[in-house]
Design an enzyme around this catalytic site. Structure first.
Site, PDB file in Angstrom:
ATOM      1  N   HIS A   1      10.536   8.069  -0.577  1.00  0.00           N
ATOM      2  CA  HIS A   1       9.987   9.426  -0.415  1.00  0.00           C
ATOM      3  C   HIS A   1      10.624  10.028   0.829  1.00  0.00           C
ATOM      4  CE1 HIS A   1       7.529   8.272   3.070  1.00  0.00           C
ATOM      5  NE2 HIS A   1       7.158   7.193   2.384  1.00  0.00           N
TER       6      HIS A   1
ATOM      7  N   SER B   1       6.910   1.397   2.651  1.00  0.00           N
ATOM      8  CA  SER B   1       7.602   2.345   1.758  1.00  0.00           C
ATOM      9  C   SER B   1       9.082   2.014   1.677  1.00  0.00           C
ATOM     10  CB  SER B   1       7.425   3.773   2.265  1.00  0.00           C
ATOM     11  OG  SER B   1       6.083   4.169   2.220  1.00  0.00           O
TER      12      SER B   1
ATOM     13  N   ASP C   1      -0.962 -10.626  -4.921  1.00  0.00           N
ATOM     14  CA  ASP C   1      -0.590 -11.814  -4.155  1.00  0.00           C
ATOM     15  C   ASP C   1      -1.625 -12.085  -3.063  1.00  0.00           C
ATOM     16  OD1 ASP C   1       0.934 -13.425  -2.023  1.00  0.00           O
ATOM     17  OD2 ASP C   1       2.364 -13.380  -3.675  1.00  0.00           O
TER      18      ASP C   1
END
Length: 410
Positions: free
Chosen positions: A224, A361, A346
């Protein structure tokens, strides 16, 4: 008999409406263009959708016999029902170097971003010349009286040296250049001329590199764009570098409060230069090639709901694999970043971070031995969930940027 006919007619109408609704939904939820690897004929959605070629493959007019090549095809439901005509881009096998390591970003803006307004107290009362002249938060100051502005200091000096005379501002507002005339006023607190603006010319932070593409020496990260914290808008890139980072700790995410990776710049020496800050991430050129595990990039129609892994760094500078589940997929062309909904499963990751955290990110998402996407955002109210972007979207952008940089250099 008549009642039976009426029931049959009603049933036929209902089925017809249902059939139309199904086709309309399939049309809306499927993209109008697809990218496939040479020699493949894709099916997806458990075999529900397939592509039926309409005509011969055409090479790009600008590239002759090289890739990409395109052809028109019919999107089919169960190889029987035509949905719509789509464009298919044929590419050579795409392989990139998997990253997953953290990186530091130092970025300077093209122009100076207006991030807030503040009234100025003068001898004749409180005033805000910038607001009165029509300037708004999110505007990008490009020049003052014809002189280019790229730093906070340049804006400050131009205003202070005005002696109260009107200044002509050229600004970028949502991609359009407009002009505004602003008359500075003298502040009662320090005697300096001011116009009542808060501005920003740079930013720094930590993110994750997704991949390095050897074909164009280009890197891709974040998934992004970098947006200003106050305006929420993409920061206009003038220049910037990426530097090595070591993760020193994690603030665990909880409901309502996103967690974050904490780290420090290991070395101020730039590893690469930023070339673009766009909706799908940050991109640039590396100073030297990156070596590591190579992996093919999956086309979006190859991505499926189900088990997957992310390759992320939550301590030090070495990435690790963590299990996730891809729960939802949005294939639409106009959805550029939030293509996947993922869930961290996980236990090690959940124990240490609470799930997806800020700074993660750009972490690669791997499924069936291919790079399918990258982590982009965390759900604020549920840190176990987050969004991801298709890796294909990032690859298309990185190769476009690499081509632009090559043209500039030639």
């Amino acid at each position: 008999m008549k009642k039976a006919l009426k029931k049959l007619t009603a049933s036929a109408v209902t089925l017809g409406l249902l059939f139309t609704a199904v086709l309309g939904t399939a049309d809306y939820l499927t993209p109008d263009s697809y990218t496939v690897v040479e020699g493949t004929s894709p099916t997806w959605g458990s075999g529900a959708f397939s592509l039926l070629k309409n005509g011969p493959v055409q090479a790009s007019a600008s590239t002759g016999d090289t890739y990409p090549k395109t052809y028109s095809a019919q999107l089919m439901l169960y190889n029987t029902i035509p949905i719509k005509t789509v464009t298919v881009n044929v590419v050579d096998s795409n392989s990139v170097v998997l990253c997953g390591m953290p990186f530091g970003i130092k970025m300077f803006t093209n122009g100076v971003v207006v991030v807030g307004m503040a009234d100025v107290k003068t001898s004749v009362g409180t005033m805000n010349p910038a607001s009165e002249a029509g300037l708004k938060t999110g505007d990008i100051i490009l020049s003052i009286n014809g002189t280019t502005m790229n730093t906070n200091l340049e804006v400050e000096k131009a205003i202070e040296n005005s002696n109260g005379q009107p200044l002509k501002f050229t600004i970028n507002r949502d991609g359009k250049k407009i002009s505004a005339t602003v008359r500075p006023v003298r502040s009662e607190s320090d005697g300096q001329y001011k116009i009542g603006l808060w501005v920003r010319d740079s930013t720094a932070g930590i993110g994750t590199l997704t991949f390095y593409d050897p074909s164009g020496n280009c890197f891709a990260g974040l998934g992004h764009g970098i947006c200003d914290a106050d305006t929420g808008k993409l920061m206009p890139l003038l220049s910037g570098d990426i530097v090595p980072v070591t993760i020193s700790g994690v603030t665990k995410g909880t409901k309502g409060t996103p967690g974050e990776l904490r780290g420090y710049f290991t070395d101020e020496t730039a590893e690469g230069s930023l070339c673009a800050n766009v909706e799908t991430g940050v991109y640039g050129l590396m100073k030297k090639p990156v070596h590591g595990q190579t992996m093919k990039v999956a086309m979006k129609q190859d991505v499926k709901t189900g088990p997957a892994k992310i390759y992320a760094t939550i301590s030090g500078d070495k990435p690790q694999y963590f299990d996730i589940e891809i729960e939802k997929i949005d294939y639409r062309d106009d959805v550029k970043t939030k293509n996947l909904v993922i869930c961290a499963t996980d236990q090690k990751l959940l124990t240490q971070t609470g799930g997806i955290v800020q700074g993660m990110s750009g972490s690669p998402i791997i499924q069936n031995g291919k790079l399918v996407g990258a982590v982009t955002h965390v759900f604020v109210n549920d840190p176990t969930h987050g969004y991801g972007i298709f890796a294909e979207n990032m690859l298309v952008e990185s190769r476009s940027i690499a081509a632009q940089q090559s043209d500039l250099a030639s």
